[in-house]
Design a protein around this motif. Structure first.
Motif, mmCIF file in Angstrom:
data_model
loop_
_atom_site.group_PDB
_atom_site.id
_atom_site.type_symbol
_atom_site.label_atom_id
_atom_site.label_comp_id
_atom_site.label_asym_id
_atom_site.label_seq_id
_atom_site.Cartn_x
_atom_site.Cartn_y
_atom_site.Cartn_z
ATOM 1 N N PHE A 18 0.830 -1.202 0.000
ATOM 2 C CA PHE A 18 0.000 0.000 0.000
ATOM 3 C C PHE A 18 0.864 1.251 0.000
ATOM 4 O O PHE A 18 1.857 1.347 0.733
ATOM 5 C CB PHE A 18 -0.885 0.046 1.248
ATOM 6 N N ALA A 19 0.460 2.233 -0.791
ATOM 7 C CA ALA A 19 1.001 3.579 -0.693
ATOM 8 C C ALA A 19 0.022 4.386 0.156
ATOM 9 O O ALA A 19 -1.189 4.343 -0.068
ATOM 10 C CB ALA A 19 1.148 4.200 -2.072
ATOM 11 N N ASP B 80 6.559 4.761 12.136
ATOM 12 C CA ASP B 80 7.441 5.342 11.127
ATOM 13 C C ASP B 80 7.358 4.495 9.862
ATOM 14 O O ASP B 80 7.759 3.332 9.857
ATOM 15 C CB ASP B 80 8.877 5.377 11.659
ATOM 16 N N ILE B 81 6.824 5.060 8.789
ATOM 17 C CA ILE B 81 6.697 4.320 7.534
ATOM 18 C C ILE B 81 7.583 4.926 6.452
ATOM 19 O O ILE B 81 7.288 4.831 5.261
ATOM 20 C CB ILE B 81 5.227 4.262 7.062
ATOM 21 N N GLU C 135 -5.442 7.487 2.957
ATOM 22 C CA GLU C 135 -5.977 6.480 2.047
ATOM 23 C C GLU C 135 -4.873 5.493 1.659
ATOM 24 O O GLU C 135 -3.705 5.861 1.477
ATOM 25 C CB GLU C 135 -6.532 7.139 0.781
ATOM 26 N N LEU C 136 -5.253 4.216 1.527
ATOM 27 C CA LEU C 136 -4.318 3.167 1.127
ATOM 28 C C LEU C 136 -4.565 2.834 -0.339
ATOM 29 O O LEU C 136 -5.669 2.459 -0.719
ATOM 30 C CB LEU C 136 -4.512 1.921 1.997
ATOM 31 N N VAL C 137 -3.526 2.997 -1.145
ATOM 32 C CA VAL C 137 -3.637 2.797 -2.580
ATOM 33 C C VAL C 137 -2.713 1.659 -2.994
ATOM 34 O O VAL C 137 -1.543 1.609 -2.581
ATOM 35 C CB VAL C 137 -3.259 4.081 -3.349
ATOM 36 N N PRO D 167 -6.627 -4.137 -3.688
ATOM 37 C CA PRO D 167 -6.576 -3.800 -2.259
ATOM 38 C C PRO D 167 -6.796 -2.299 -2.047
ATOM 39 O O PRO D 167 -6.215 -1.471 -2.750
ATOM 40 C CB PRO D 167 -5.155 -4.212 -1.847
ATOM 41 N N LYS D 168 -7.653 -1.966 -1.099
ATOM 42 C CA LYS D 168 -7.934 -0.570 -0.752
ATOM 43 C C LYS D 168 -8.105 -0.463 0.752
ATOM 44 O O LYS D 168 -8.286 -1.465 1.439
ATOM 45 C CB LYS D 168 -9.222 -0.101 -1.446
ATOM 46 N N GLY D 169 -8.058 0.744 1.274
ATOM 47 C CA GLY D 169 -8.271 0.898 2.699
ATOM 48 C C GLY D 169 -7.910 2.271 3.202
ATOM 49 O O GLY D 169 -7.730 3.217 2.430
ATOM 50 N N LYS D 170 -7.761 2.361 4.539
ATOM 51 C CA LYS D 170 -7.430 3.646 5.153
ATOM 52 C C LYS D 170 -6.778 3.401 6.515
ATOM 53 O O LYS D 170 -7.030 2.378 7.169
ATOM 54 C CB LYS D 170 -8.685 4.500 5.316
ATOM 55 N N ILE D 171 -5.960 4.354 6.909
ATOM 56 C CA ILE D 171 -5.319 4.316 8.218
ATOM 57 C C ILE D 171 -5.514 5.658 8.888
ATOM 58 O O ILE D 171 -5.494 6.703 8.225
ATOM 59 C CB ILE D 171 -3.811 3.975 8.093
#
Length: 240
Positions: free
Chosen positions: A94-95, A218-219, A101-103, A208-212
């Motif tokens: 994921f970016a 630390d990413i 938002e997770l892309v 794949p999609k999502g959110k954090i």
């Protein structure tokens, strides 16, 4: 990769040997009176056994319904699983955007077997410091949970609406994970994978999609930071 019910952990760096050894199969005999006998030709999916104490050894093929050979009667028999051949993504990458938002790129599970298979079960387990929450918590501005993560595998195609039935929360609530058979007929059909035909593998495609929210981890590492593991369990055939 081979085995059924096949368990393949995403991002674990584990490889399963696909080579096999072939023992003699048990044969039943019938008495014949006269000069003509008949033998039925029956086909069933091969089963294999991997020695848990020596996983580097080639798996042993056993006929359907038979127990695996064991040299020590005091030791439990290793599990017998169907021998499937398929590929899963080793990483769900994921970016993370500035809004959380997770892309990710479209991905798939590929069937390399000559018969259809389906995704039977999905499990998700968070790494230490990460929390798999439900969609409502992600969308709630009052949520205080740090490193709160929610993602799903969208199987929608074309003009179809987003399908988030297979998501990190429902697949992590219990140790049993999410049984795909419990979903709607429409959702289940998306996780059936047609057989390989010639050089063309069967595919189950998803994005794949999502959110954090409330990110404190630390990413910054360009290689990515592991937040969770997805375990796919596959079975032969289509859903009955």
């Amino acid at each position: 990769m081979s085995i059924r019910k096949n368990v393949v952990a995403v991002a674990c760096g584990m490889a399963l040997a696909a080579s096999v050894s072939t023992p003699a199969f048990a044969v039943d005999y019938g008495n014949v009176s006269g000069n003509e006998g008949k033998s039925d030709v029956n086909l069933a999916i091969a089963q294999q056994v991997v020695d848990p104490d020596s996983p580097e050894k080639p798996p042993v093929i056993v006929p359907p319904g038979e127990k695996p050979p064991t040299t020590d009667p005091d030791q439990p028999q290793p599990p017998v699983v169907q021998q499937l051949k398929f590929s899963t993504p080793t990483t769900v990458g994921f970016a993370v955007t500035g809004e959380g938002e997770l892309v990710a790129a479209k991905s798939s599970i590929q069937n390399k077997s000559i018969f259809p298979i389906h995704v039977d079960n999905v499990k998700v387990k968070a790494e230490a410091g990460w929390h798999l929450v439900q969609k409502a918590d992600i969308e709630n501005p009052a949520t205080q949970t740090e490193n709160a993560l929610w993602f799903y595998f969208d199987t929608a195609a074309g003009e179809e609406q987003t399908n988030d039935d297979v998501n990190s929360y429902v697949a992590s609530k219990t140790e049993d994970g999410l049984n795909i058979a419990d979903l709607s007929e429409t959702s289940k059909a998306k996780w059936q994978i047609p057989a390989k035909k010639g050089d063309e593998v069967g595919k189950c495609e998803f994005t794949p999609k999502g959110k954090i929210v409330n990110l404190t981890a630390d990413i910054q590492d360009k290689k990515g930071v592991k937040a969770a593991t997805v375990t796919w369990t596959l079975a032969s055939g289509n859903f009955q």
